[in-house]
Design an enzyme around this catalytic site. Structure first.
Site, PDB file in Angstrom:
ATOM      1  N   GLY A  84       0.081   3.964  -0.023  1.00 33.90           N
ATOM      2  CA  GLY A  84      -1.300   5.389   0.132  1.00 33.90           C
ATOM      3  C   GLY A  84      -0.944   5.247   1.746  1.00 33.90           C
ATOM      4  O   GLY A  84      -1.680   5.479   2.787  1.00 33.90           O
ATOM      5  N   ASP A 126      -2.151   5.677  -5.341  1.00 32.91           N
ATOM      6  CA  ASP A 126      -2.388   4.530  -3.800  1.00 32.91           C
ATOM      7  C   ASP A 126      -2.564   3.258  -4.763  1.00 32.91           C
ATOM      8  O   ASP A 126      -3.444   2.528  -4.772  1.00 32.91           O
ATOM      9  CB  ASP A 126      -3.558   4.866  -3.027  1.00 32.91           C
ATOM     10  CG  ASP A 126      -3.368   4.499  -2.228  1.00 32.91           C
ATOM     11  OD1 ASP A 126      -2.953   3.323  -1.948  1.00 32.91           O
ATOM     12  OD2 ASP A 126      -5.415   4.286  -1.851  1.00 32.91           O
ATOM     13  N   THR A 129      -5.400   1.391  -3.995  1.00 32.25           N
ATOM     14  CA  THR A 129      -7.364   1.171  -4.007  1.00 32.25           C
ATOM     15  C   THR A 129      -7.345   0.889  -5.302  1.00 32.25           C
ATOM     16  O   THR A 129      -6.638   1.313  -6.203  1.00 32.25           O
ATOM     17  CB  THR A 129      -6.858   2.929  -3.789  1.00 32.25           C
ATOM     18  OG1 THR A 129      -7.100   3.524  -2.220  1.00 32.25           O
ATOM     19  CG2 THR A 129      -8.205   3.410  -4.410  1.00 32.25           C
ATOM     20  N   ASP A 168       0.854  -1.130   0.128  1.00 33.96           N
ATOM     21  CA  ASP A 168       0.459   0.469   0.132  1.00 33.96           C
ATOM     22  C   ASP A 168       1.317   1.271  -0.029  1.00 33.96           C
ATOM     23  O   ASP A 168       1.314   1.888   1.127  1.00 33.96           O
ATOM     24  CB  ASP A 168      -1.037   0.201   1.641  1.00 33.96           C
ATOM     25  CG  ASP A 168      -1.979   1.345   1.098  1.00 33.96           C
ATOM     26  OD1 ASP A 168      -1.995   2.057   0.541  1.00 33.96           O
ATOM     27  OD2 ASP A 168      -2.481   1.911   2.307  1.00 33.96           O
ATOM     28  N   TYR A 194       2.174  11.887   1.551  1.00 31.45           N
ATOM     29  CA  TYR A 194       1.567  10.853   1.058  1.00 31.45           C
ATOM     30  C   TYR A 194       2.372  10.717  -1.027  1.00 31.45           C
ATOM     31  O   TYR A 194       3.613  11.653  -0.764  1.00 31.45           O
ATOM     32  CB  TYR A 194       0.404  10.724   0.072  1.00 31.45           C
ATOM     33  CG  TYR A 194      -0.908  11.191   0.952  1.00 31.45           C
ATOM     34  CD1 TYR A 194      -1.211   9.792   1.705  1.00 31.45           C
ATOM     35  CD2 TYR A 194      -1.392  12.263   1.899  1.00 31.45           C
ATOM     36  CE1 TYR A 194      -2.578   9.845   2.111  1.00 31.45           C
ATOM     37  CE2 TYR A 194      -2.176  11.877   2.164  1.00 31.45           C
ATOM     38  CZ  TYR A 194      -2.955  10.668   2.581  1.00 31.45           C
ATOM     39  OH  TYR A 194      -3.670  10.833   3.978  1.00 31.45           O
TER      40      TYR A 194
END
Length: 464
Positions: free
Chosen positions: A107, A295, A298, A105, A269
């Site tokens: 993110g 990201d 997602t 991930d 981020y």
């Protein structure tokens, strides 16, 4: 067409994570993630997935020195889980080492794995038993994180963590001893956050950043290639998912040059300026200063309501979806939708196959689009760019200068989409490069993460 069961989708919902806000002063936020075979197993399930992505995204966004032996490179094979719904890799923790599958991930920034006291909520996923590791240290810092569709509670510790041929002694991570039901979907045992330390809710430096900051890599960057199986014939629930390259870029996976765009501010981020977006060749208005978080956690792509409405206005016979999928739009499945994005450099296309998220209902000729409406709070990126885009490029995340690069996929990479093959399994390899992390979070410090302050109204999205 195959359809996902409701049980799986609701379980998936909890798999999306990010960094929520806390009652103590700890910098951080996170981003959510997901993917999916547009048509496997039940339209109702896809609706549940969409709702979970929306809820998890809301939760996600609101909420030392070391020594190095030598520089090197390594890679970790990725698994595509449930038709592009999530992508995970593997790492090993402890002495002796035990392997775990973890969501990758970009993110969020925390590493966590389920602990042996997790109980039935962790199902058949492998769990970490600190008492079985002679090198584990409990930092006596508790973490309580609430997500939009669940929670994870645990404590911060340090141990030897290995991945892709690299080993870090005293790497900080969270042992989750309580998670909400169906938070983890076997064989996944946790999550590896790949964003910057400023988002880490545990206060621990991310695994990748420790390596990059201490010159453990030949090049201070990592790169990711993701496969697509959502449109494959008879895909399995687990398929080869691509690769994460650490310390180098794999030139066989991309063509041309890598277009790097610097992060416009303090790294947190992996976010970039979104400068242009076209649909069917028509430009969509993008406000000055718009940023987009890149990201891998997602599945779909979230953006401001005005921009999302403008996108679907370019698609004949599209209309808002009501009910549980509010925020999403439907359009005729027979329509080929062409979308291009630019972050200030080259222009990148999203495959129409990735734009078509799922049929609106079983047997429907209407599809739900991958772009959905979001309303983000102060400090959060305006757009969240997930795997619906990232499956179309080779993505590079560079430490210095902090930047994200994209390159066109090579024929070799493209040929891996839907090709099948042996699914990577979590294994314990040999570490050729070692780093000792000498930083430590204050002991006895309790971190409480609360999402009550989140004011996002995300339309449905899929989260890991």
């Amino acid at each position: 067409m195959m359809l996902l069961s409701l049980a799986y989708l609701f379980a998936l919902s909890a798999e999306t994570f990010g960094a929520p806000t806390e009652t103590v002063t700890v910098a951080g936020q996170s981003i959510a993630l997901q993917r999916r075979n547009p048509y496997p197993e039940g339209i109702v399930s896809w609706g549940a997935l969409a709702r979970s992505q929306r809820d998890n995204l809301i939760a996600k966004y609101y909420g030392g020195s070391q020594t190095t032996r030598r520089r090197s490179t390594g890679y970790n094979s990725i698994v595509d889980q449930q038709y592009d719904s999530s992508y995970y890799g593997s790492l090993a923790i402890g002495t002796p080492a035990m392997s775990f599958d973890v969501i990758l991930d970009t993110g969020s920034s925390d590493l966590w794995v389920a602990g042996s006291s997790c109980g039935t909520a962790c199902g058949t996923s492998a769990t970490f038993n600190p008492s079985s590791s002679s090198s584990f240290q409990n930092l006596s810092s508790t973490v309580d994180i609430q997500y939009g569709a669940g929670y994870a509670e645990g404590y911060v510790g340090q141990d030897t963590v290995q991945m892709a041929g690299f080993s870090i002694s005293n790497q900080g991570f969270t042992v989750a001893d309580a998670v909400s039901q169906d938070f983890l979907i076997s064989p996944v045992s946790g999550l590896l956050g790949l964003a910057w330390n400023t988002l880490a809710q545990s206060g621990q430096t991310p695994f990748w950043q420790t390596l990059a900051a201490n010159n453990a890599w030949d090049s201070a960057l990592f790169a990711i290639q993701l496969t697509r199986y959502k449109n494959a014939s008879n895909p399995e629930t687990l398929e080869p998912g691509g690769v994460i390259n650490m310390g180098y870029t794999n030139s066989s996976l991309y063509t041309g040059s890598i277009d790097y765009i610097d992060i416009p501010g303090t790294p947190s981020y992996w976010y970039l300026p979104l400068t242009s977006l076209t649909v069917q060749g028509n430009s969509i208005t993008i406000d000055t200063g718009t940023t987009a978080a890149i990201d891998t956690g997602t599945t779909n792509i979230g953006g401001p309501s005005s921009a999302i409405q403008a996108i679907y206005a370019q698609i004949p016979n599209s209309q808002p979806v009501t009910g549980d999928l509010e925020g999403y739009y439907s359009y005729p499945c027979s329509t080929t939708v062409n979308i291009e994005l630019s972050f200030g450099g080259s222009t990148w296309s999203i495959s129409p196959e990735d734009f078509a998220f799922t049929p609106l209902s079983s047997g429907s000729t209407e599809c739900v689009g991958a772009f959905f409406e979001t309303t983000t709070g102060s400090g959060a990126p305006t757009w969240i760019i997930g795997d619906a885009f990232l499956k179309n490029v080779y993505s590079v995340f560079r430490y210095n200068p902090p930047s994200v690069g994209f390159a066109a996929l090579s024929s070799v990479a493209i040929a891996e989409n839907g090709a099948g093959g042996t699914v990577p399994s979590a294994t314990i390899g040999t570490a050729s490069t070692s780093v000792t992390n000498t930083s430590a979070a204050p002991r006895g410090h309790t971190l409480t993460t609360s999402l009550s302050a989140l004011l996002l109204a995300f339309s449905a999205v899929l989260l890991l």
